[in-house]
Design a protein around this motif. Structure first.
Motif, mmCIF file in Angstrom:
data_model
loop_
_atom_site.group_PDB
_atom_site.id
_atom_site.type_symbol
_atom_site.label_atom_id
_atom_site.label_comp_id
_atom_site.label_asym_id
_atom_site.label_seq_id
_atom_site.Cartn_x
_atom_site.Cartn_y
_atom_site.Cartn_z
ATOM 1 N N UNK A 70 20.517 38.377 43.296
ATOM 2 C CA UNK A 70 20.590 38.102 41.849
ATOM 3 C C UNK A 70 19.259 38.509 41.228
ATOM 4 N N UNK A 71 19.315 39.438 40.267
ATOM 5 C CA UNK A 71 18.099 39.889 39.599
ATOM 6 C C UNK A 71 17.778 38.979 38.406
ATOM 7 N N UNK A 72 18.777 38.698 37.579
ATOM 8 C CA UNK A 72 18.552 37.885 36.372
ATOM 9 C C UNK A 72 19.868 37.331 35.885
ATOM 10 N N UNK B 201 21.967 44.872 43.634
ATOM 11 C CA UNK B 201 22.696 46.063 44.074
ATOM 12 C C UNK B 201 24.161 45.886 43.657
ATOM 13 N N UNK B 202 24.978 46.914 43.729
ATOM 14 C CA UNK B 202 26.380 46.776 43.326
ATOM 15 C C UNK B 202 27.041 45.579 43.992
ATOM 16 N N UNK C 67 29.125 48.249 38.647
ATOM 17 C CA UNK C 67 29.232 47.083 39.524
ATOM 18 C C UNK C 67 27.915 46.311 39.659
ATOM 19 N N UNK C 68 26.963 46.557 38.778
ATOM 20 C CA UNK C 68 25.665 45.860 38.873
ATOM 21 C C UNK C 68 25.531 44.697 37.898
ATOM 22 N N UNK C 69 26.535 44.540 37.012
ATOM 23 C CA UNK C 69 26.509 43.401 36.080
ATOM 24 C C UNK C 69 27.853 42.695 36.116
#
Ligand code: FHN
Length: 454
Positions: A388-390, A439-440, A364-366
């Motif tokens: 949002x990381x990337x 995060x998820x 659930x992280x992408x």
């Protein structure tokens, strides 16, 4: 966090079901290989390929006479049949499993059944088991084996022996399905049911399929088929076998057909579809779907948590038409370029948050967004609470710029995520954008922050 719901889901139980195909109700236990599978190849191959007519139906509904239909046995040579080449093609398509019509409604068996003389060994120039070598070739190439088996058998003398509960002699008068004299013959039906079970036991023990794809249970009422008993017999004969639900609702998964679902079926499911409009080889049918349409339909099906069973119709000699081979290879090429968005993922966003298909990684992280149309500059995604990381392109890993617009953070209402997608980065069939999350995935599914106290 929002307290909204989606199809009766509260926030929490929507994601508790995200581990596999999206079960709107708790899904039945099913083999992990099937949960992981995204693409199967359906193969309708039988004597109907000789004249290029509709499988079984062409004699049942009187397009051609029964005699003319059965005369096709003489032309079913399988002279260029090469199951290893079929397996190689299916691998190029990136198929996880394949399903072959071992016996369609016409009752002609592709294997040397001991329970009927109506088989390709005894009745056609092929003169050999066509199912066994296919099973071996699929297994040698890591492709799971599905056997299609028609419950009904319009050529078996004991089959037309029952009447439907709503019997109307002016309607239920096809002699291949119903007794000509309008009198039910239960003993004859019991004889057919013994034959039905005997062939299934034979197939189970001889070929050990990973999956049975049943069809044709619509004439006698389901109570006459004793499907609960059959479900148990099959799991005894063939431990671990996956069964579709075309056995009176028993079995393990649903099989919507030809018409694209707009709402995912409950539990585990698979959508089956032809490349043109015909299941078997019909050279007059040139109405093939484009590869762009096939990629879109594949993405939409997996985005709803299902899997696609895509059909081909080989010729009587066992060769596969070039247009069908080309489409399977093109689909496989696209899948391989975007496989991280396809495999080890489950259903993505509920409708309305992003106007395209999407899948979600098993952790659930992408989140993967499938773009089918050419965006003017940006695309938008609503409802994402997670950080949002990337943001990047799956094909090529190019980082994409993004920004959050709006929202009511003081009330934990997220803004809209806008992502720049450069036109030169688009894939001509479908582009996949990857959103890596801090995060998820947590979503906000609610009516919006309705201000009532101002
Ligand atoms: O009657 C059959 C038809 O010929 C074909 O095999 C399809 C494939 O799913 N199943 C039945 C129609 O639903």
């Amino acid at each position: 966090m929002g307290s909204g719901s989606f199809f009766g889901f509260t926030q929490s139980n929507y994601f508790s079901s995200m581990q596999s195909a999206i079960p709107l109700t708790p899904d039945k236990p099913i083999a992990q290989w099937f949960r992981d599978a995204k693409l199967g190849i359906f193969i309708h191959w039988g004597i109907y390929a000789v004249k290029g007519v509709a499988e079984s139906w062409s004699f049942f509904r009187g397009d051609i006479s029964h005699q003319e239909y059965m005369s096709q046995c003489a032309g079913f040579t399988a002279s260029k049949y090469d199951p290893a080449a079929w397996a190689q093609l299916f691998k190029e398509a990136n198929a996880d499993y394949a399903v072959l019509t071992a016996k369609h409604h016409d009752g002609v068996a592709l294997w040397p059944t001991a329970h009927s003389h109506l088989n390709v060994v005894q009745q056609t120039p092929a003169k050999r088991d066509l199912l066994g070598p296919w099973v071996d070739a699929m297994r040698a190439n890591g492709i799971r084996v599905g056997i299609y088996f028609s419950h009904l058998d319009w050529n078996h003398p004991d089959y037309p022996s029952l009447l439907p509960d709503n019997y109307d002699p002016s309607v239920h008068n096809n002699p291949f399905a119903y007794p000509k004299d309008g009198v039910a013959k239960p003993e004859q039906w019991n004889s057919f049911l013994r034959f039905h079970r005997a062939q299934l036991e034979e197939l189970s023990k001889r070929y050990r399929p990973d999956l049975f794809w049943f069809d044709g249970s619509w004439e006698p009422a389901h109570k006459h088929w004793k499907f609960a008993e059959l479900d148990q017999l099959l799991r005894t004969w063939c431990p671990g076998v996956v069964l579709n639900s075309r056995m009176g609702g028993y079995g393990d998964y649903e099989t919507p057909e030809q018409g694209m679902p707009t709402t995912p079926p409950k539990g585990n499911w698979e959508f089956c579809m032809t490349l043109n409009d015909s299941w078997g080889y019909q050279p007059k049918d040139k109405n093939y779907k484009s590869i762009r349409q096939l990629v879109r339909m594949f993405a939409e099906i997996i985005g709803m948590g299902g899997r696609l069973l895509l059909d081909i119709g080989p010729r009587a000699d066992g060769t596969i038409p070039g247009v069908q081979k080309r489409l399977l290879r093109q689909l496989g090429d696209w899948i391989r370029l975007h496989q991280e968005a396809v495999y080890q993922t489950g259903a993505g966003l509920p409708p309305g948050l992003f106007y395209g298909a999407s899948t979600l990684s098993s952790d659930k992280r992408c989140l993967y967004l499938f773009l089918f149309d050419r965006p003017w500059k940006e695309i938008a995604v609503k409802g994402i609470l997670s950080g949002i990381k990337r943001v990047s392109l799956v094909n090529g890993d190019q980082t994409l710029s993004h920004r959050i617009i709006g929202g009511a953070p003081w009330m934990n209402v997220p803004g809209v995520l806008w992502i720049d997608v450069p036109a030169k980065s688009l894939h001509p069939l479908a582009t996949v954008v990857k959103i890596e999350l801090e995060q998820p995935l947590q979503l906000w599914l609610a009516e919006g922050q309705v201000i009532t106290a101002n």
